[in-house]
Each structure stands twice: as structure tokens, then as C-alpha cells.
Scaffold this motif. Sequence first.
Motif, mmCIF file in Angstrom:
data_model
loop_
_atom_site.group_PDB
_atom_site.id
_atom_site.type_symbol
_atom_site.label_atom_id
_atom_site.label_comp_id
_atom_site.label_asym_id
_atom_site.label_seq_id
_atom_site.Cartn_x
_atom_site.Cartn_y
_atom_site.Cartn_z
ATOM 1 N N PRO A 777 -33.795 47.588 5.340
ATOM 2 C CA PRO A 777 -33.239 46.464 5.445
ATOM 3 C C PRO A 777 -31.906 46.706 5.892
ATOM 4 N N GLU A 778 -31.196 45.690 6.548
ATOM 5 C CA GLU A 778 -29.744 45.835 7.104
ATOM 6 C C GLU A 778 -29.416 47.061 7.759
ATOM 7 N N THR A 779 -30.563 47.771 8.462
ATOM 8 C CA THR A 779 -30.160 48.756 9.500
ATOM 9 C C THR A 779 -30.964 48.701 10.761
ATOM 10 N N THR A 780 -30.007 49.172 11.697
ATOM 11 C CA THR A 780 -30.490 48.676 13.084
ATOM 12 C C THR A 780 -31.502 49.882 13.262
ATOM 13 N N PHE A 781 -32.648 49.399 14.277
ATOM 14 C CA PHE A 781 -33.609 50.312 14.800
ATOM 15 C C PHE A 781 -33.223 50.237 16.452
ATOM 16 N N THR A 782 -33.629 51.387 16.992
ATOM 17 C CA THR A 782 -33.494 51.262 18.358
ATOM 18 C C THR A 782 -34.933 51.837 19.021
ATOM 19 N N VAL A 783 -35.212 51.222 19.860
ATOM 20 C CA VAL A 783 -36.569 51.436 20.762
ATOM 21 C C VAL A 783 -36.223 52.269 22.090
ATOM 22 N N VAL A 784 -36.957 53.337 22.267
ATOM 23 C CA VAL A 784 -36.476 54.147 23.309
ATOM 24 C C VAL A 784 -37.824 54.195 24.209
ATOM 25 N N THR A 785 -37.517 54.274 25.705
ATOM 26 C CA THR A 785 -38.596 54.370 26.763
ATOM 27 C C THR A 785 -38.503 55.696 27.392
ATOM 28 N N ASN A 786 -39.517 55.798 28.279
ATOM 29 C CA ASN A 786 -39.442 57.071 28.963
ATOM 30 C C ASN A 786 -38.663 56.973 30.210
ATOM 31 N N GLU A 787 -37.757 55.854 30.494
ATOM 32 C CA GLU A 787 -37.104 55.692 31.621
ATOM 33 C C GLU A 787 -35.519 55.784 30.969
ATOM 34 N N ASP A 788 -35.331 56.097 29.782
ATOM 35 C CA ASP A 788 -34.056 56.476 29.310
ATOM 36 C C ASP A 788 -33.221 55.055 29.343
ATOM 37 N N ARG A 789 -34.089 54.195 28.709
ATOM 38 C CA ARG A 789 -33.746 52.756 28.380
ATOM 39 C C ARG A 789 -33.834 52.443 26.702
ATOM 40 N N CYS A 790 -32.999 51.898 26.234
ATOM 41 C CA CYS A 790 -33.202 51.523 24.748
ATOM 42 C C CYS A 790 -32.726 50.122 24.724
ATOM 43 N N ALA A 791 -33.299 49.678 23.513
ATOM 44 C CA ALA A 791 -32.953 48.313 22.888
ATOM 45 C C ALA A 791 -32.611 48.282 21.458
#
Length: 834
Positions: A777-791
Motif C-alpha cells: 500500500p501507498e507505494t508506487t510500482f513501475t512497469v517496464v517494457t522491452n523498448e525502454d518505456r515505463c509507466a
Amino acid sequence: MAKQLNFSNEQIVPTALHTEVQRSYLEYAMSVIVGRALPDVRDGLKPVHRRILYAMHELGLTPDRPFRKCARVVGDVLGKYHPHGDQAVYDALVRMVQDFSSRYPLLAGHGNFGSVDNDPPAAMRYTETRLAAIGHSALLAEVGEATVDFIDNFDSSQQEPVVLPAQLPNLLLNGSSGIAVGMATNIPPHNLGEVIDGLIALIDRPNLSNEKLFDLIPGPDFPTGAEIIDTQGIHDAYRTGRGGIPIRGIASFEEIQPGRGKRSRQAIVVTELPYQVNKASWITKIASLVNQGRIDGISDIRDESDRDGMRVVIELKREAQPQLILNDLYKMTPLQTNFGALMLAIEDGQPRQLSLREILEAFLTFREETLIRQYSHELAQKQARAHIVAGQIVALNHLDAVIEILRRAPDGTTARVSLQERFELSDQQADSILSMPLRRLTSLEQQKLRDEAEELAARIGDLQTLVEDRSVLMKSLKKELRALKKKFDDPRRTRIQTSAERRREQQVLAEIAAEESEETFIVEFTRKGYVRRSSPKAYSRRQSRVESSAQLDEFDDITIQTELTNPTEEILVLTRDGKAYTVSVGDIPIGQRQQKGVPLIGLLPNAAGSTPDDVAAQIVLNEARLGQQLILITTKGRVKRLPAQELSNLTGRGLTAVKLKTEDTLQYALITPLGSDLVLASSGGRLLRFRVNDEQLPELSRTAQGPQGIRLPKSERLVGCVPVQSKDALLLVSTKGFAKKMLVSNFKTANRGGIGSQSFKFSLKNDSLASMILAVPETTFTVVTNEDRCASLMPDEVPLQGRSQPCDRLFTTRRTEAVTDTLISGLPDEALKA
């Protein structure tokens, strides 16, 4: 037959070798000191500069005349006064033209005379020069035997001035530098208006205190501007003639737009450099430090300087802190230098280290002597002329008698004697009457002669007053100085940092030092294998600039693991080949100095040939974790448990943590307490939960392989491993951007070695599970792709669902793009507060 030479005893003078060497060396040293390397305190010039200026004066190269080729000037200087190398003379001439070398250039030039980038000037056959207005007015306007002494040149064929009749203290205005035998000089340039104010104040109050004098002349004024950051060195130099003056370039922070569609970035823009700093070499130095990794956070350097001024843009990376990088530039590059002032000059034929007051007083003494000589010479000329005019007026008053004497005189000698006897005239007066043209007899000419007599009488009175009354002479000198100030004064270029500015800067530096001396630090590990250490305050500032966004964005590098540590703790580093090493937290550079961090693999012994991808996992071994269990998981799904204590305080050679089969590598390593549960996830969306205890996962030695944790079909791979409690939730993300959050209580505890239960329904045929993390909870998570993009998102943005429920799509990926990993970014606020 050779002729034998005989010498009488009178032709041989026995001399000890050491005596002769000492005498010859001293003569050579004094010749270099006086005749070549050190300036004269009176006109502030070395012999070569003085000879160049005088040769141009003789050539008539005044500011109102056309330019002349420099080769012609150099030729005259060499042939008449300075029998040295032509390049040495030309180099001296060039420096007197360059506005970035001289605060008040004494020469004007046409053509290429070099640049602040240390570009060489064009050859002397291409460039042209003439005297600048200040060089002609303030140094050469009064030159002549009446004002200064002249001596023979090197071959006694010409006469040259010993010193120029300077009307301004050029030694302070343009400064000087030179290296003699056993001594050197380095005098900084100053502002003309301030120096003249100091001179006038000393004329009015010879006992003026140093403090008030320093208020009038607060410090050097360099031609390239910049900023003096401490006045202590200035006061040392002004009091004793020696002191270190720290100079700093002028830099500001700007927000720039790198290109269309890209985020704006911070940049450091440098518009002024310290005196005598080569801009091109400085830029090369920065690039070298960036390439060596000693300065981090710089993405680009551009020189945008043009004819309007200097502008060097240092573009920063997004995560960089501009003030810290600017401080690094001050410390590691010539953007901040120390001008070692050594005010050594020739006074009375001897080299002396002089204070500011002594230089000003020496100039005033010289100027007073020059003015007395000049006025005395003019007085003698005016008196001689008045004497002649008085005789002519006597003749005009007795014109008939004069004509009668001339008619009767058989020759000129008789006429002269008769005039002298009749009117009591001197030889000069009688001769002037005899040579007086007839037009002088007209009424108009007679009136002009009487007017001239009145003007001469008034001027003679003024000159006598100037020569005899020192107070009147000093008043005249002040009037002259004020006129020169009005003509040549310009604003100060070099800023002097105020006390308030120094206090603010010291406060900022103290805050930075306090952060670096913290007992606790945040250690961050990045996706590209870098590690950095920063204080909690610096970390919080950096995190406050990170915004949550569900859109995929390009990135340079992102943090995959964040730990709260202290410098005495160790980091356990496990490599893909199953080896374990330990690194002290205190050995990691502080992130304020290394924004990007350093490669973690580079901190390990024998790291040559290794890459960041060779690191499988890193764990901070604090006291709590040392008493727990270390779980190692391989890509083939094998799991091994051993006490974390066994892998602390390792030697530099490291130890084998797990023995691996062929084509198997270490993929995960994590700390978990005994009795907790472990969840493994496969790319097919299957999850297996089992207990960490002696029955399910026995404790093994370091050389053991470990049993099978989860059975993986050939088409699947291991994508996650998380220690959990029953109240926890898991976040699952697929390669095509689908996500699902589930409670751990939805999974039953099974036995190790099973295939697991299907927990993720795929909406697309080519989709698969990419990662599994704990939904903190209350912690950001980051999604990473193989094309060096993230959200970056928050776990609360993903709804809680059951095992059989469909998944939500967080974002749309490109055709060839796939999610490769999901990372927890940052620490909970509780950890930072602790």
C-alpha cells in the motif's frame, strides 16, 4: 710554423671560478629581471611593451590615423630598440590588442588576434594595428626629453625613453604577469574609475586608512568578468602584495526544451569564465570527467557563444540536481580558479613586492615629478618667448628710432649692437627685432603681439604657481585624473560576492554536508545495474519530482530496489553463476556527487570482463535479516534455503552460494523469516504457494543444488518469487499490459514441487504473465517494457479481483512491445520517517 702567443702579467687577472660564476649569474639575473620580465611601477610596462608603444608613436600610428601592418611595427621595434625574436615581440603586441587579455587594451587592431578559446592570432603580415585612444592619451601624449629621460638603444644609433610619462597607473589598470630568474609577478587588472577614486583620495588624505582605500578599490576587475567569492585574498594582496583571490565563472540555471515531444530539462548556462581560462580546454575537461564517471548527471554540452558574448549550455539529466553538479564543476574544473596575486615590480631599479597603497603612492610620486619637469620645461619656453616678445614690443614702441638705427648701420652686427645699447636689449631680443618681418609693423600684427604678451604673462604666472606650490599642482593633477575618468571609465565587469551571498552559499553547503554526514542513507539499485547512496532528505526531494502516470514513457534508467541503511552494513551481491560477495554500504559513492550512481558489478573484486547483467540479486544484510533465511531460486525452478548469516563478512574472493546444473542460472534471491509462505509464478499464469519450513524446504549447505520448487513446462518460465503473509495481496502484470490484484488468502498452501494453480486469465492469445510483485500500500510500482518505456502507478489503481475473474488492461503496448518486469519504486513514508 705556429706562432706562439705571449701575454704579459698585466693582461691576466686570476679569478676564482665560483666568484666569476656568481658574478656572471647575478648580472644575467638582474638583466632579465630589470630588462625583460618585470614591469616598471611607474608606467606599468615591461621594456618590450614600452618599445612597441614608442615605435608606434614614432610611426605616427595615432587613433585618428589609418591602421598599419603589424609586421611593419614589429620590424621597427626589432631594428631600433628590441633585438630579440620577432615572434616574442608580436606575441606582446597581440596581448595589448586582445580585449580578453587586457582590461584596457592599449592598441587597436584589425584582423584575427586570437580568441578566448586559445585560437592563435593570424600572422603579423595579415593583421593591422594602431594606438588605442587610452594608450595614446594616457601614455604617449607627453613623451619627450622634457618629461622623461632617454637613453641610447642597443647600438647607440637611436634614443628611447627609460619610462613613458604615464598619466594613469597602467600597472593596476591592465595588471602584469611575468617570470624572471628566481622571482615572478602576477598583478591583477583593476577598474579605471575605482583606481582614480583611490588616487584622488590619497591626494586629499595621504593618511587614508586601508579599510577606506579598499572601499574605494574593492578588488580586481578582470576583462572576462566572472565573480570573486572571497575578499580575504584581496585584502591580503592589497596589504602585503601577495594573496590568493578565488574567482568563479558566472552560471545560471535555465529550463530548456531539448526537442519536440520531449520533456523540458534543467541546464547550467555559463556566460563568463575566470580570467585566463581557456574555454575550449574547459569544455574538454568537463567531457573527460563525464566520460570517467567523476561527474554524473550531464547529458550534453553545447558551446553557443557568438559575437554577442559567451554562452555554454550544460544540459542535465532529469534526475540531476543542478546545484550539486555546479558545485562539482567548481571543484573539478577551472570554472573556479585561484588567482595568485603577487604584486612585484621594479621600483628605483630594484624588484620590490608592493602593496596597493605603495603602488598608488609610487605612481603619484612619479606623476608629480613628471608634471614638475613638464611644467618647468614649459615655463622656460614661455619665459624665453615672453623675453623675445617684450623686445619686439619695445621696438614697435620706438619704431622711428629703430628704423633710423637700421638706416645708418653699415651691417647687421653694428645694428644689433646699436639696438642693444639704445634700448637695453639682450642678444636674443636684438636678433628677433632684426629678423622681424615688415608685416609685424601693421596695426593688426602689433595688437596680436601685445595680446600674446598678455597670454604669456598669465601662463607664466600659472606655471610658476604650479611649480612652486605643491597644493596647486595636486589640484591640477586631480583635475587631470577626473578628465581621464570621464573619458575612459566604464562599469565594473567582475562581481564581488557580498557577505549575505557568502552566508547563503555557506548555508547551502552546510546543508549538503549535513546530508552527507547522515547516519542513515537510502541505497538505490537501478535496472541497468547501478547503485547510488543518498541521504533521506535528498531522496525525498528527488521523489517529490516523480509523478504517477499510467502512460508509457521513455526512460534512461529506473530504480528497482530501495533500502534504508547505515554505512556499516553490508550488501550481499549474488551473481548469475551462484557466487556471493559482500560490499560495504560506506564504499558506495553518495548520490549527490554521483547522480547516476556507479555500476554495482564494479564494486566487486575481480570484476574485469563482467557486465551489470551478471548480477542476479542484491540484499542489504542488516541485523534483522542476518537472523532470517536466504532463499535462492534458479531459472529452472529449483529452490534452496540457507541461513543468511553464512554469507556475511565474506572475503574478497567470495563464496559459492548455490551449485548449478548446466544451462541453469541463479534468477532470484530473497530474505524471508522461517514459517512464512513463498509464492512462485510462471509465465503461463500459474501460481504455487508453499510453506518455508524444514519439511517443505530443508536447510542445505552452500554447495547443494536445492530441490525443485515449481515444475515448469518447456513453454513456460519463472517470472516471480515473493515471500508472503496471509493478509498480503499480489499484483500480476502480463506482457500486453493487463494487470490483476489478488489476496494471498485466495490461494491454498500446497506442497513444493507442484505445477501450481491457474490464476490469470489471458484476453489475448499471444499474452503471458510478465511479473508478480507484492502490492505494498501507498507505494508506487513501475512497469517496464522491452523498448525502454515505463509507466508508474499506485497499487490502489488496480482493482482487487478473484482468481477466476478477468483482468483489467492498464495501457496499450505497441505491436512488438512487451512488459518485461514490474518494480516497486521508493520506500514507504514510515521507513523514511524512521
